[in-house]
Scaffold this active site. Structure first.
Site, PDB file in Angstrom:
ATOM      1  N   ASN A   1       0.859  -1.184   0.000  1.00  0.00           N
ATOM      2  CA  ASN A   1       0.000   0.000   0.000  1.00  0.00           C
ATOM      3  C   ASN A   1       0.895   1.233   0.000  1.00  0.00           C
ATOM      4  O   ASN A   1       1.505   1.564   1.013  1.00  0.00           O
ATOM      5  CB  ASN A   1      -0.899  -0.047   1.253  1.00  0.00           C
TER       6      ASN A   1
ATOM      7  N   LYS B   1       0.083   4.295  -0.266  1.00  0.00           N
ATOM      8  CA  LYS B   1      -0.556   5.471   0.351  1.00  0.00           C
ATOM      9  C   LYS B   1      -0.374   6.703  -0.555  1.00  0.00           C
ATOM     10  O   LYS B   1      -0.426   6.575  -1.771  1.00  0.00           O
ATOM     11  CB  LYS B   1      -0.002   5.685   1.760  1.00  0.00           C
TER      12      LYS B   1
ATOM     13  N   HIS C   1      -9.530   1.077   5.096  1.00  0.00           N
ATOM     14  CA  HIS C   1      -8.222   1.230   5.752  1.00  0.00           C
ATOM     15  C   HIS C   1      -8.393   2.144   6.971  1.00  0.00           C
ATOM     16  O   HIS C   1      -9.189   3.095   6.924  1.00  0.00           O
ATOM     17  CB  HIS C   1      -7.209   1.821   4.770  1.00  0.00           C
TER      18      HIS C   1
ATOM     19  N   GLU D   1      -6.758   4.517   8.056  1.00  0.00           N
ATOM     20  CA  GLU D   1      -6.564   5.950   7.787  1.00  0.00           C
ATOM     21  C   GLU D   1      -7.826   6.562   7.165  1.00  0.00           C
ATOM     22  O   GLU D   1      -8.137   7.729   7.406  1.00  0.00           O
ATOM     23  CB  GLU D   1      -5.323   6.151   6.890  1.00  0.00           C
TER      24      GLU D   1
ATOM     25  N   GLU E   1      -5.274  -5.183  10.783  1.00  0.00           N
ATOM     26  CA  GLU E   1      -4.272  -4.139  11.000  1.00  0.00           C
ATOM     27  C   GLU E   1      -4.559  -3.416  12.315  1.00  0.00           C
ATOM     28  O   GLU E   1      -5.391  -2.497  12.348  1.00  0.00           O
ATOM     29  CB  GLU E   1      -4.311  -3.124   9.852  1.00  0.00           C
TER      30      GLU E   1
ATOM     31  N   GLY F   1       2.528   2.096  10.960  1.00  0.00           N
ATOM     32  CA  GLY F   1       3.479   3.201  10.811  1.00  0.00           C
ATOM     33  C   GLY F   1       4.214   3.567  12.082  1.00  0.00           C
ATOM     34  O   GLY F   1       4.869   4.602  12.149  1.00  0.00           O
TER      35      GLY F   1
ATOM     36  N   SER G   1       3.502  -2.246  10.501  1.00  0.00           N
ATOM     37  CA  SER G   1       4.949  -2.296  10.717  1.00  0.00           C
ATOM     38  C   SER G   1       5.582  -3.631  10.331  1.00  0.00           C
ATOM     39  O   SER G   1       6.491  -4.108  11.008  1.00  0.00           O
ATOM     40  CB  SER G   1       5.288  -1.930  12.173  1.00  0.00           C
TER      41      SER G   1
HETATM   42  P1  PGA Z   1       2.870   0.220   7.780  1.00  0.00           P
HETATM   43  O1  PGA Z   1       1.421   0.441   7.164  1.00  0.00           O
HETATM   44  O2  PGA Z   1       3.415  -1.061   7.158  1.00  0.00           O
HETATM   45  O3  PGA Z   1       3.648   1.435   7.365  1.00  0.00           O
HETATM   46  O4  PGA Z   1       2.727   0.090   9.248  1.00  0.00           O
HETATM   47  C1  PGA Z   1       0.518  -0.635   6.964  1.00  0.00           C
HETATM   48  C2  PGA Z   1      -0.772  -0.133   6.369  1.00  0.00           C
HETATM   49  O5  PGA Z   1      -1.182   0.992   6.677  1.00  0.00           O
HETATM   50  O6  PGA Z   1      -1.403  -0.844   5.573  1.00  0.00           O
END
Ligand code: PGA
Length: 259
Positions: A12, A14, A98, A100, A170, A176, A216
């Site tokens: 992803n 983003k 997601h 976010e 997740e 992140g 992560s």
């Molecule tokens: P990350 O993000 O691997 O940077 O923690 C995962 C995601 O948001 O799908």
């Protein structure tokens, strides 16, 4: 689309990468990717780069997804994108819900439900993200949160449609932050998700369900996470922005399934 080879590893990207950067990253991934018989790779660039990434990965077996969609087919919905538009640009997959999107753009389980339905009407496979925040976890509400997200966002689907959904667990506190869930924490939730699927759709559907872990994921922790019985692959954010780290995760994931 045939059943996907496991592990499934999705990147992803983003709101990163211009069109030319996306093309370069996709080309690097194509160059060094393991054979499609060893792993399913899905790249999820920003909307502007989907078409270019699709062109770059054509014939490699690598698949492409969008990061979001709106549930209407067309209309006066400024800034939104439809399932048909994503299909035409080259997507086979689309992320839905997601964290976010839920956190910054107010997406609810009800919106997730509508988006999943719209995706399926146009043969997109939704990758539906679910997960608890830190407060839920501290209050012992993790499994309740997962259950309500599944029941409200997904379990209305008929079986043949549900079979086309990929789930991504997740935990929000792991996204992140550099702090991944431990393999035991991930497995507890993945196993619970599989049980819920079994009680809604039966054992056969739950055994086939693909449940990714995200939050992560890095080359250093991928192997220990994928070794868990109910972890079928990864949704990778930060580490998918460089071909080297993304492909290392893919290799670690496919290595573990060799037995
Ligand atoms: P990350 O993000 O691997 O940077 O923690 C995962 C995601 O948001 O799908």
């Amino acid at each position: 689309m045939k059943d996907l080879v496991r592990p499934v590893v999705a990147g992803n990207w983003k709101m990163y990468k211009t069109i030319s950067e996306a093309r370069n990253l996709a080309a690097e991934v194509v160059k060094q990717a393991p054979a499609p018989s060893l792993a399913t790779i899905i790249l999820i660039p920003p909307f502007t780069a989907i078409q270019e990434v699709k062109k770059t990965v054509s014939k490699s077996g690598i698949l492409v997804g969008g990061q979001d969609l709106f549930w209407e087919e067309e209309g006066a919905f400024t800034g939104e994108i439809s399932a048909i538009q994503l299909r035409e640009a080259g997507c086979d997959f689309v992320l839905v819900g997601h964290s976010e999107r839920r956190q910054f753009f107010g997406e609810t389980d009800e919106m997730v439900r509508k988006k999943v339905q719209a995706a399926r009407q146009h043969e997109l496979r939704p990758i539906v993200c679910i997960g608890e925040n830190l407060e839920d976890r501290k209050n012992g509400q993790t499994l309740n949160k997962i259950k309500s997200q599944l029941e409200n966002g997904l379990f209305n689907l008929p079986e043949e449609e549900f079979r086309m959904v990929i789930l991504a667990y997740e935990p929000i506190w792991a996204i992140g932050t550099g702090q991944n869930a431990t393999p035991e924490q991930a497995e507890e939730v993945h196993n619970y998700i599989r049980q819920l699927i079994a009680s809604r759709y039966g054992k056969n559907v739950s055994a086939c369900a693909i449940i990714l872990y995200g939050g992560s994921v890095k080359p250093a922790n991928a192997f220990s996470l994928i070794k868990e019985k109910d972890v079928d692959g990864f949704l990778v954010g930060g580490a998918s922005l460089k071909a080297e780290s993304f492909l290392e995760i893919v290799r670690e994931a496919s290595r573990s399934k060799e037995g």
